[in-house]
Design a protein around this motif. Structure first.
Motif, PDB file in Angstrom:
ATOM      1  N   VAL A 107       0.815  -0.896   0.271  1.00 34.82           N
ATOM      2  CA  VAL A 107       0.017   0.272   0.204  1.00 34.82           C
ATOM      3  C   VAL A 107       1.320   1.515   0.011  1.00 34.82           C
ATOM      4  O   VAL A 107       0.644   2.232  -1.152  1.00 34.82           O
ATOM      5  CB  VAL A 107      -1.464  -0.152   1.284  1.00 34.82           C
ATOM      6  CG1 VAL A 107      -1.716   0.958   1.083  1.00 34.82           C
ATOM      7  CG2 VAL A 107      -1.646  -1.149   0.909  1.00 34.82           C
ATOM      8  N   LYS A 108       2.093   1.365   0.899  1.00 36.06           N
ATOM      9  CA  LYS A 108       2.881   2.262   1.305  1.00 36.06           C
ATOM     10  C   LYS A 108       3.169   2.743  -0.400  1.00 36.06           C
ATOM     11  O   LYS A 108       3.223   3.596  -1.086  1.00 36.06           O
ATOM     12  CB  LYS A 108       3.881   2.059   2.157  1.00 36.06           C
ATOM     13  CG  LYS A 108       4.886   3.401   2.556  1.00 36.06           C
ATOM     14  CD  LYS A 108       5.730   3.193   3.585  1.00 36.06           C
ATOM     15  CE  LYS A 108       6.834   4.233   2.912  1.00 36.06           C
ATOM     16  NZ  LYS A 108       7.920   3.750   4.832  1.00 36.06           N
ATOM     17  N   HIS A 109       4.058   1.181  -1.297  1.00 34.02           N
ATOM     18  CA  HIS A 109       4.082   1.401  -2.516  1.00 34.02           C
ATOM     19  C   HIS A 109       3.548   0.817  -3.724  1.00 34.02           C
ATOM     20  O   HIS A 109       4.242   0.784  -4.936  1.00 34.02           O
ATOM     21  CB  HIS A 109       5.849   1.129  -1.957  1.00 34.02           C
ATOM     22  CG  HIS A 109       6.753   1.361  -1.445  1.00 34.02           C
ATOM     23  ND1 HIS A 109       7.331   2.433  -1.378  1.00 34.02           N
ATOM     24  CD2 HIS A 109       6.710   0.769  -0.228  1.00 34.02           C
ATOM     25  CE1 HIS A 109       8.142   2.873  -0.332  1.00 34.02           C
ATOM     26  NE2 HIS A 109       7.986   1.221   0.118  1.00 34.02           N
ATOM     27  N   SER A 110       2.304   1.734  -3.483  1.00 32.30           N
ATOM     28  CA  SER A 110       1.749   1.382  -4.546  1.00 32.30           C
ATOM     29  C   SER A 110       1.539   1.679  -6.130  1.00 32.30           C
ATOM     30  O   SER A 110       1.716   1.313  -6.841  1.00 32.30           O
ATOM     31  CB  SER A 110       0.497   1.857  -4.071  1.00 32.30           C
ATOM     32  OG  SER A 110      -0.265   3.159  -3.890  1.00 32.30           O
ATOM     33  N   ARG A 111       2.699   3.512  -5.363  1.00 29.93           N
ATOM     34  CA  ARG A 111       2.630   3.714  -7.175  1.00 29.93           C
ATOM     35  C   ARG A 111       3.999   3.620  -7.373  1.00 29.93           C
ATOM     36  O   ARG A 111       5.191   4.881  -8.361  1.00 29.93           O
ATOM     37  CB  ARG A 111       2.085   4.887  -6.692  1.00 29.93           C
ATOM     38  CG  ARG A 111       0.688   5.328  -6.815  1.00 29.93           C
ATOM     39  CD  ARG A 111       0.602   6.826  -7.121  1.00 29.93           C
ATOM     40  NE  ARG A 111      -0.795   7.747  -6.896  1.00 29.93           N
ATOM     41  CZ  ARG A 111      -1.206   8.417  -6.863  1.00 29.93           C
ATOM     42  NH1 ARG A 111      -1.109   9.494  -7.410  1.00 29.93           N
ATOM     43  NH2 ARG A 111      -3.043   8.343  -7.066  1.00 29.93           N
TER      44      ARG A 111
END
Length: 256
Positions: A107-111
């Motif tokens: 979630v933190k690094h979803s992008r």
């Protein structure tokens, strides 16, 4: 020896408290609306509880393996004791931490999925695989196939995570949500397995080899994964063209 026993009992109490928080809060994100404030609050409580319980499980496992005194005299096979209360507990604690870490990271690094390839995250996955491999090997040595089974489940889960992390190109949008969900369900499976198969022996030691105790969390967890995966696919499925076009009468009535 008395100091070691006191330390172990203190770890058990702390483990029960943090584990109870995680085991209770675990159901909050499942029954609340995904992405809502309450979903996030319950999720954080579950993750922090399981992180604490996992770390304490590792500490208890190391103390069981290398501490000066033997516990659980009802278990006469000391090699099996080391397997269940030492190496398997260490592995399940590491696996729980690994699931929490990955579930939050996607979630933190979803992008920026490539951030998951850093040493920081790969080291946690490697620790899970290494501890799982040794748990499985030790299970073969002591003739306990269920130790092998839980090891295989965890290792396969880590390999599936690596497929997402290292896949070429960008995955479809929102794919990380499925990864997040599966990881945190896995967190619950490993924690409940640890509680039932290791913690429960303190009250009903005769059930430690009951396969239903070991398999129960996996059956329930996998069923939840399948249910919500199918539900998610139905939600995002495109509507038929006939359903997407407004009825002429609706247009005339000013409804669109």
């Amino acid at each position: 020896m008395l100091a070691g026993m006191a330390l172990f009992e203190a770890l058990v109490v702390a483990h029960v408290i943090t584990g109870a928080v995680g085991l209770t809060a675990f159901w909050g994100p499942i029954v609340t609306k995904k992405g809502a404030a309450r979903h996030r609050s319950w999720g954080k409580a579950a993750c922090y509880g399981f992180l604490g319980a996992g770390a304490l499980a590792i500490a208890m496992a190391l103390l069981s393996l290398y501490g000066p005194e033997h516990r659980h005299p009802e278990v006469t096979d000391r090699a099996l004791f080391d397997g269940l209360f030492g190496w398997m507990m260490l592995y399940l604690g590491t696996l729980t931490i690994g699931f929490v870490d990955y579930g939050l990271a996607v979630v933190k690094h979803s992008r920026n999925r490539r951030a998951l390839r850093s040493f920081r995250y790969q080291a946690v996955i490697a620790a899970v695989v290494a501890s799982g491999a040794w748990c499985g090997i030790y299970g073969v040595k002591v003739g306990h196939p269920l130790m092998v089974l839980v090891a295989v489940i965890g290792i396969v889960s880590m390999l599936i995570q690596q497929l997402y992390i290292w896949r070429k190109g960008d995955p479809p949008r929102q794919t990380y949500i499925g990864e997040h969900f599966r990881a945190l369900i896995g967190m619950g499976i490993s924690a409940y397995t640890a509680f039932l198969s290791v913690g429960l022996i303190r009250w009903v030691p005769e059930e430690v080899f009951n396969p239903l105790v070991w398999a129960g969390p996996s059956v329930i967890g996998v069923s939840l994964i399948l249910f919500f995966t199918l539900k998610g696919k139905r939600t995002v499925a495109p509507r038929p063209a006939s359903a997407a076009r407004p009825h002429p009468q609706q247009v005339g009535d000013g409804l669109v």
